[in-house]
Design a protein around this motif. Structure first.
Motif, PDB file in Angstrom:
ATOM      1  N   SER A 107       0.842  -1.188   0.104  1.00  0.00           N
ATOM      2  CA  SER A 107      -0.004   0.059  -0.090  1.00  0.00           C
ATOM      3  C   SER A 107       0.696   1.191   0.117  1.00  0.00           C
ATOM      4  O   SER A 107       0.327   2.365  -0.203  1.00  0.00           O
ATOM      5  N   ASN A 108       2.157   1.345   0.500  1.00  0.00           N
ATOM      6  CA  ASN A 108       2.899   2.472   0.203  1.00  0.00           C
ATOM      7  C   ASN A 108       4.446   2.093  -0.189  1.00  0.00           C
ATOM      8  O   ASN A 108       4.766   1.091   0.261  1.00  0.00           O
ATOM      9  N   PRO A 109       5.212   3.080  -0.612  1.00  0.00           N
ATOM     10  CA  PRO A 109       6.436   2.787  -1.248  1.00  0.00           C
ATOM     11  C   PRO A 109       7.398   2.354   0.169  1.00  0.00           C
ATOM     12  O   PRO A 109       8.475   1.548   0.038  1.00  0.00           O
ATOM     13  N   ASN A 114      10.971  -2.037   2.140  1.00  0.00           N
ATOM     14  CA  ASN A 114      11.495  -3.073   3.416  1.00  0.00           C
ATOM     15  C   ASN A 114      11.469  -4.399   2.930  1.00  0.00           C
ATOM     16  O   ASN A 114      12.239  -5.229   3.142  1.00  0.00           O
ATOM     17  N   PHE A 115      10.244  -4.692   2.137  1.00  0.00           N
ATOM     18  CA  PHE A 115      10.041  -6.006   1.965  1.00  0.00           C
ATOM     19  C   PHE A 115      10.780  -6.466   0.514  1.00  0.00           C
ATOM     20  O   PHE A 115      11.617  -7.611   0.862  1.00  0.00           O
ATOM     21  N   ILE A 116      11.126  -5.570  -0.377  1.00  0.00           N
ATOM     22  CA  ILE A 116      11.757  -5.771  -1.498  1.00  0.00           C
ATOM     23  C   ILE A 116      13.210  -5.908  -1.023  1.00  0.00           C
ATOM     24  O   ILE A 116      14.115  -7.050  -1.481  1.00  0.00           O
ATOM     25  N   GLN A 153       8.758  -1.393  -8.530  1.00  0.00           N
ATOM     26  CA  GLN A 153       9.761  -0.929  -7.618  1.00  0.00           C
ATOM     27  C   GLN A 153      10.746  -1.918  -7.395  1.00  0.00           C
ATOM     28  O   GLN A 153      11.942  -2.178  -7.288  1.00  0.00           O
ATOM     29  N   TRP A 154      10.175  -3.543  -7.547  1.00  0.00           N
ATOM     30  CA  TRP A 154      10.952  -4.762  -7.283  1.00  0.00           C
ATOM     31  C   TRP A 154      12.127  -4.621  -8.163  1.00  0.00           C
ATOM     32  O   TRP A 154      13.312  -4.971  -7.843  1.00  0.00           O
TER      33      TRP A 154
END
Length: 365
Positions: A107-109, A114-116, A153-154
């Motif tokens: 839902s947000n960059p 953090n995940f990527i 983004q990934w």
């Protein structure tokens, strides 16, 4: 570490075929990575790793560290070696909170970042060749749009990391619904195909679980065709292609398990007949187990030409599954469509690699 190319590289020319399977880490005690016969595969997915529901990073236990290290090290030294991908997510049945976690993360960059970053770090640390997202499933048009943002983004971060470390970029794939559109849902939504086409190396299309004991009507688990419904692999795969996905970026899912029912009337034992609940195995059996059961029980096995599927019945037990013949037909169809390859769910459920070997042999290079 076995290296591979980027999304841009694999989309040009004639990319190498994908013969793959998901390896459920939950069954590693009975079926260790060393038991995988890599001669039938090009890629194997480690299933699954889950992010924190607070930080969206990967917080690895000592046990998970051992499993990940053993998986990649073992498969790297097998003959022949295979490429390995780390699959993130899994079915909501195993973790009901997972769809909510993914929805919050994308839902947000900042949370996406953090995940990527954490996913790339884990993949590199343990020597994986790529990452796979198994989000089952985005629940709204907004979540679908956010998925597109995540993939963009990934891919950007994968390219950046590869350049900084002078490494080949990690592969980026996703496991997706059989259809590009959720036409069976109350919430109409479609995958962000433009983003998926641009940023993924390929998508693993889950061409199975079309029918099961959640319904009181028997039906094929993975119908290739269906004269009475759009719930079939032909419709699903064509919806992806018609939506703009290059066929060479689609990989067809194949099941190594069957769905089971208990019939209401043993005399009514065809497709579309009434059932009263799950059959042997609580509604699902591995190909290995169902083959043994069919042989020992003397079940009648029927090949259904209309759906390109197999079912068996014995008394009130009814099982829908795929065998070597139907898998061969599906491989031929996948090649006729120009697909990149196929994947199995899940490794360890085959009978002496019978189906896996037949699939590999059937793909004509």
């Amino acid at each position: 570490m076995i290296r591979t190319g980027s999304a841009a590289e694999s989309s040009s020319g004639n990319p190498p075929v994908v013969k793959s399977g998901y390896y459920p880490s939950s069954g590693s005690d009975d079926f260790p990575p060393s038991a995988i016969n890599t001669s039938f595969f090009t890629h194997v997915f480690y299933a699954f790793l889950l992010p924190s529901n607070v930080t969206f990073k990967f917080e690895l236990s000592n046990e998970t560290v051992v499993l990940l290290s053993n998986f990649t090290t073992t498969l790297r030294h097998k003959t022949p070696p295979v490429k390995t991908l780390l699959s993130i997510g899994g079915g909501a049945g195993d973790n009901p909170e997972l769809p909510r976690i993914f929805a919050h993360m994308v839902s947000n960059p900042s949370s996406r970042s953090n995940f990527i970053d954490s996913a790339i770090e884990v993949a590199r640390k343990f020597g994986f060749d790529g990452l796979d997202l198994d989000w089952e499933f985005p629940q709204s048009p907004k979540e679908m749009k956010d998925l597109g943002h995540l993939l963009k983004q990934w891919r950007r971060e994968i390219k950046k990391e590869a350049k900084a470390t002078d490494s080949h970029p990690l592969l980026l794939t996703a496991a997706v619904y059989f259809s590009a559109d959720f036409f069976l849902s109350d919430v109409t939504r479609s995958y962000p195909i433009k983003s998926m086409e641009k940023y993924l190396d390929w998508a693993n299309v889950m061409c199975f679980d079309y029918h099961g004991a959640w319904s009181n009507i028997t039906g094929p688990n993975a119908a290739l065709f269906d004269p009475n419904s759009n719930v079939n692999s032909v419709y699903g795969l064509r919806s992806w292609i018609n939506g703009g996905m290059t066929p060479k970026k689609l990989v067809m899912g194949l099941p190594l398990y069957g769905r089971t029912w208990e019939l209401k009337d043993p005399n009514d034992h065809g497709i579309g007949d009434i059932a009263i609940g799950p059959g042997p195995g609580g509604g699902q059996l591995s190909f290995n187990d169902l083959e043994v059961l069919n042989q020992e029980s003397g079940a009648t096995v029927v090949y259904d030409m209309d759906t390109v599927s197999v079912y068996s019945f014995n008394g009130s037990s009814w099982i829908a599954f795929d065998d070597g013949l139907t898998i061969t037909s599906k491989i031929g169809f996948a090649q006729a469509l120009g697909l990149r390859g196929y994947f199995f769910w899940a490794l360890g459920q085959d009978s002496d690699w019978k189906i896996s070997a037949q699939a590999s042999k059937s793909w004509i290079l």
